[in-house]
Design a protein around this motif. Sequence first.
Motif, short mmCIF file in Angstrom:
data_model
loop_
_atom_site.label_atom_id
_atom_site.label_comp_id
_atom_site.label_asym_id
_atom_site.label_seq_id
_atom_site.Cartn_x
_atom_site.Cartn_y
_atom_site.Cartn_z
N VAL A 165 84.55 76.44 33.42
CA VAL A 165 84.53 76.33 34.87
C VAL A 165 85.90 76.53 35.49
N ASN A 166 86.94 75.98 34.84
CA ASN A 166 88.27 76.06 35.44
C ASN A 166 89.06 77.29 35.00
N ASN A 167 88.38 78.29 34.52
CA ASN A 167 89.07 79.50 34.14
C ASN A 167 88.99 80.49 35.30
N TYR A 168 90.10 80.63 36.01
CA TYR A 168 90.09 81.49 37.19
C TYR A 168 90.66 82.87 36.90
N GLY A 169 91.11 83.07 35.65
CA GLY A 169 91.61 84.38 35.28
C GLY A 169 92.88 84.75 36.04
N GLU A 170 93.09 86.03 36.18
CA GLU A 170 94.31 86.48 36.83
C GLU A 170 94.10 86.55 38.34
N VAL A 171 95.10 86.07 39.08
CA VAL A 171 95.01 86.01 40.53
C VAL A 171 96.21 86.75 41.11
N ALA A 172 95.98 87.50 42.17
CA ALA A 172 97.09 88.22 42.79
C ALA A 172 97.58 87.46 44.02
N ILE A 173 98.90 87.33 44.16
CA ILE A 173 99.48 86.72 45.35
C ILE A 173 100.26 87.79 46.09
N ASP A 174 99.91 87.98 47.35
CA ASP A 174 100.62 88.95 48.17
C ASP A 174 101.52 88.18 49.13
N ILE A 175 102.84 88.46 49.09
CA ILE A 175 103.77 87.67 49.90
C ILE A 175 104.34 88.53 51.02
N ASN A 176 104.34 87.98 52.24
CA ASN A 176 104.89 88.64 53.42
C ASN A 176 104.43 90.09 53.57
N ASN A 177 103.15 90.25 53.69
CA ASN A 177 102.55 91.57 53.90
C ASN A 177 103.05 92.63 52.94
N GLY A 178 102.99 92.31 51.68
CA GLY A 178 103.28 93.32 50.68
C GLY A 178 104.74 93.43 50.28
N SER A 179 105.63 92.59 50.85
CA SER A 179 107.03 92.71 50.46
C SER A 179 107.20 92.30 48.99
N ARG A 180 106.29 91.48 48.52
CA ARG A 180 106.29 91.15 47.09
C ARG A 180 104.86 90.88 46.69
N SER A 181 104.50 91.25 45.49
CA SER A 181 103.19 90.81 45.02
C SER A 181 103.30 90.37 43.58
N LEU A 182 102.53 89.35 43.27
CA LEU A 182 102.61 88.74 41.95
C LEU A 182 101.24 88.72 41.31
N LYS A 183 101.23 88.79 39.99
CA LYS A 183 99.99 88.57 39.25
C LYS A 183 100.20 87.30 38.43
N VAL A 184 99.38 86.30 38.69
CA VAL A 184 99.58 85.02 38.01
C VAL A 184 98.25 84.51 37.46
#
Lengths: 198, 374
Positions: free
Chosen positions: B31-50
Amino acid sequence: MNPPDITLVPLLFASIFTSNILLANFLGMCSFISISKDMQSSNGLGMAVTLVLFLTSGLNWIVYHMVLVPLGLVYLRYIIFIIVIASMVQITEMVIDRVSPKLYITLGIFLPLITVNCAILGVSLFMEIREYSFTQSLVYGLGSGLGWWLAIMLLSAIRKKVEKGPVPAALKGPGITVITIGFMAMAFIGFGGMLPVQ
Amino acid sequence: MELATVLVAPVALSAISAALAVLISVTDKIVNNYGEVAIDINNGSRSLKVTGGTNMLVTLAESAIFVPSACGGRGSCGECKVKVNSDVGPHLPTEIPYLTNEQLEENIRLSCQVKLKSDVDIEIPEYLFKIQQYQGVVERIRDVTHDIKEVYFKLTDGEVDFKAGQYGQIEVPPYGKVKGPTQRAYSMSSVPGDSNHLEFLIRLVPGGIVTTYVHEHLQEGHKMKIIAPFGDFYVRDTDAQMICVAGGSGMAPFKSIFYDFVGNGMMDKRDIWYFFGARTKKDLFYLDELNELQEKYERFHFIPALSEPEESDKWEGATGLITEVLDGYLRDTIPTSIAKEGYLCGSPGMLDACMAVMRSHDMAEDKIYFDKFA
């Protein structure tokens, strides 16, 4: 073991209506009163209680008849039943957190409190006292859950109406709710004439 | 009774509990396996895969983006605010007390309370990218009072760029009964010019995880993780008189500010009134240094005050609560014709009381800057 001579459909019907766990036995009242002020959370909690009741009545039957009776450990039934209930609540909580975070937040503390909802332990104990068979237990658990769900939905619908009515100040909130529950219980007892089973 | 009959109950109970525990663990894994999540910071100035499943504060920190958090993610400081543009569910009851109505409207969240479950789009101030993690080695640690230590770190991996008055977070490793690493915020007391060192003043808080560690275990040569710089407590560039009030280890940012002024030739540019409150003489420190500054610079005034001086202290300076002393000076000594700015650093109780005094002397609320220890 001699399961009582009652077929599944009347048992389901009886556990929902004539022997409604809430309105005939008055078990599981605290969350019934506090959550019923909001219809959506009532629906969510009803669903959660039904799921837990269904799971625990089955699991507790298996544990009771397959482990406790053969080993002569029937005297451990309270602690075992409670452990099983707590585990099922834990699992339900994890699932709800994943599936519907919104419901998870609205239910708040009442979700883990299902652990000590007396309706749940009550159903497991009735199932044992009345010597239900496995399928009867499952049906009884499911029916009791549905009955609980139905009762809390009905109450929250009535409360919505009552809220708008001219309730005397001293009776506002829980006061009028308890009176309402009394009337509801009488109505449900009325079903008893149709189907006199225990 | 036979031993076997006594044993069978605990064994059966344990076996059933164990089976259920396995069932719960398996459910948790699924249930608590959310896999890989993308974080988009400040309208695309940085993006992370976590990896999802943990809170946003910790996840961002793992990607070297340090959202300020004075409490270390316990939801008790309200510092780690982040604007979230995607739906991450309603505000939690733990967040609401720290957010104004406008912030609730804009969906500002406490990042330590938001669990990352799906792709999100967030906005954070650009200056947060300046914040870095440093490895500090204790170059000097000494007692400045009976309960305050001055710790001077050498940064071994890079230089830090901060404004005098800002704070850093130091992380102590697990020790004793403390199972995980713990972070707490402390103001820098070193000057920004000394960019490969950071100094902190740490007062022992009974039962405090980090302060106890610093006071009882930390020694020269030890390494520590430091994340800096954070905060908006720094001197505003105006001609107003600075009314500074501190207590205890609240001395730290002012030490940094005054010596930064000395280095930049700012000490003669504006009037500074520095009130420092303590109970007895043994709670006072840096007296010689500050008195020296006062003698050297005409516009710098240092007023230490003791609330409960002991006879043996032979105290001749100001006495009374710092609020009373401040009130007296604002009424009688400090010129009213020149604009004033308040700078406060200390315990919440002291701060609130001093703010009330400042307001009663018509100092504008938005000209009072403070750094509250929670």
